[in-house]
Design a protein around this motif. Sequence first.
Motif, short mmCIF file in Angstrom:
data_model
loop_
_atom_site.label_atom_id
_atom_site.label_comp_id
_atom_site.label_asym_id
_atom_site.label_seq_id
_atom_site.Cartn_x
_atom_site.Cartn_y
_atom_site.Cartn_z
N LYS A 165 15.60 7.00 -10.00
CA LYS A 165 15.21 8.39 -9.24
C LYS A 165 15.11 9.41 -10.16
N SER A 166 15.27 9.42 -11.56
CA SER A 166 15.08 10.47 -12.30
C SER A 166 13.83 10.28 -13.45
N HIS A 167 13.13 11.39 -13.58
CA HIS A 167 11.89 11.15 -14.59
C HIS A 167 10.89 10.08 -14.11
N MET A 168 10.85 9.73 -12.85
CA MET A 168 10.04 8.71 -12.43
C MET A 168 8.75 9.19 -11.81
N SER A 169 7.91 9.97 -12.67
CA SER A 169 6.75 10.65 -12.11
C SER A 169 5.83 9.82 -11.59
N HIS A 170 5.65 8.47 -12.07
CA HIS A 170 4.75 7.59 -11.40
C HIS A 170 4.88 7.08 -10.16
N ASP A 171 6.13 7.31 -9.48
CA ASP A 171 6.58 7.08 -8.26
C ASP A 171 6.16 8.02 -7.14
N ILE A 172 5.50 9.28 -7.80
CA ILE A 172 4.96 10.53 -6.77
C ILE A 172 3.46 10.47 -7.07
N VAL A 173 2.70 10.43 -6.26
CA VAL A 173 1.05 10.52 -6.59
C VAL A 173 0.67 11.37 -5.56
N ILE A 174 -0.55 11.63 -5.55
CA ILE A 174 -1.46 12.70 -5.09
C ILE A 174 -2.47 12.08 -4.12
N VAL A 175 -2.20 12.38 -2.72
CA VAL A 175 -3.09 12.19 -1.62
C VAL A 175 -3.71 13.29 -1.07
N CYS A 176 -4.81 12.98 -0.40
CA CYS A 176 -5.02 14.21 0.56
C CYS A 176 -4.64 13.95 1.74
N ALA A 177 -4.73 15.37 2.52
CA ALA A 177 -4.10 15.27 3.99
C ALA A 177 -4.18 14.30 4.89
N LYS A 178 -5.54 13.66 4.76
CA LYS A 178 -6.00 12.49 5.64
C LYS A 178 -5.37 11.34 5.42
N CYS A 179 -5.46 11.12 4.10
CA CYS A 179 -4.95 9.61 3.38
C CYS A 179 -3.32 9.75 3.65
N HIS A 180 -2.81 10.99 3.74
CA HIS A 180 -1.28 11.19 3.81
C HIS A 180 -0.84 10.40 5.04
N VAL A 181 -1.67 10.76 6.11
CA VAL A 181 -1.30 10.24 7.48
C VAL A 181 -1.36 8.83 7.65
N GLU A 182 -2.51 8.27 6.99
CA GLU A 182 -2.44 6.80 7.08
C GLU A 182 -1.35 6.11 6.08
N CYS A 183 -1.10 6.51 4.84
CA CYS A 183 -0.12 6.19 3.92
C CYS A 183 1.23 6.16 4.74
N SER A 184 1.40 7.27 5.37
CA SER A 184 2.87 7.36 6.10
C SER A 184 2.92 6.48 7.39
N ARG A 185 1.75 6.18 7.91
CA ARG A 185 1.98 5.19 8.93
C ARG A 185 2.23 4.01 8.38
N GLU A 186 1.56 3.56 7.41
CA GLU A 186 1.76 2.26 6.79
C GLU A 186 3.22 1.92 6.26
N THR A 187 3.78 3.28 5.62
CA THR A 187 5.02 3.04 5.14
C THR A 187 6.13 3.17 6.21
N HIS A 188 5.96 3.72 7.34
CA HIS A 188 6.57 3.36 8.48
C HIS A 188 6.91 1.87 9.16
N LEU A 189 5.70 1.57 8.86
CA LEU A 189 5.72 0.11 9.38
C LEU A 189 6.27 -0.96 8.59
#
Length: 311
Positions: A165-189
């Motif tokens: 959890k430290s210096h793991m920059s590749h664990d954080i990526v950029i998504v647009c607002a619309k794709c973030h909704v879809e990613c969050s839905r799949e994450t919660h599933l």
Amino acid sequence: IIGLCYSSRYNDISNKRGKQARRKSKKSKNSYRLQAQQLPSHLVRAMEKDRNRSKKYKDLAMKSPMYDNVRMYDAAGELLCTISKKKGQWYVNKGLASWIDNGDDDVTSIRLHFEPKARTSRTDNKEYVTTDKLNQCVVCGSEELHIRHYVVPFVYRSLLPKEYKSHMSHDIVIVCAKCHVECSRETHLRMNELESRYACQPQFLVDQRLLQVHKFASALLKWRKKLPLDRIAEYEDVIRRYLIEEIDEDDSLLTNLASAGELTSAQVQKALESTAETHRVPNPKYVPGSELVINGLGGDENKIAEFVRDW
């Protein structure tokens, strides 16, 4: 005279454009209403959610680019990695590095004044840490309205060992607002799937009788005028029996409760307030699902690494 003519002409154009914009907006609303009338109710609700969500995209999006791609070199001139401007300025302010002037107005490189202990540029991640990152959605390639997305959900990541959890920059990526909704839905599933493997205790213990009284009292206070008479009688009967059993005998609200007359607003309000905090209480045995999942890995490094890779 000429100035007045130009001013008049400008006002005419502005008014014309304003009318066109209002006409277009009205046409769009009418089109949406017509479409809504022809669709099932659950699709209409989904469309309404999307419309309301899209209004918040600008507020949720990052206000500045995530990647500044400032190159960091060692004293010998070897490229170590790319960092943010904020981090580069931190090194300079501490006297640990200096900006490299390459003749451009925008200085995007620094040179360290010391020999680093660890060199990520000589590990398996060399290509990742030394390559410029694009400020675009990793899903659709959009270049606007970006949001940071944790590949491994933060509720899990925060419980992992320090090296995950430290210096793991590749664990954080950029998504647009619309794709973030879809990613969050799949994450919660996927989170629900993982946590369903464990016997999760409910976060709150609910007394169904008190919950029923609370709901009935709330409905009577808000919608009495719209409820059918038989429904009102049913709700009042449940509330009346609760008040008779639970309220102190000296309470003035007990007056006329034994009769079949209509309950007063004060009596219904009393039932609502007395069950507000008692119908649902915290479960002392509750353990968050995220803790159960991480504890289930047993601290095994191989299992933890596989868990991270699966995401």
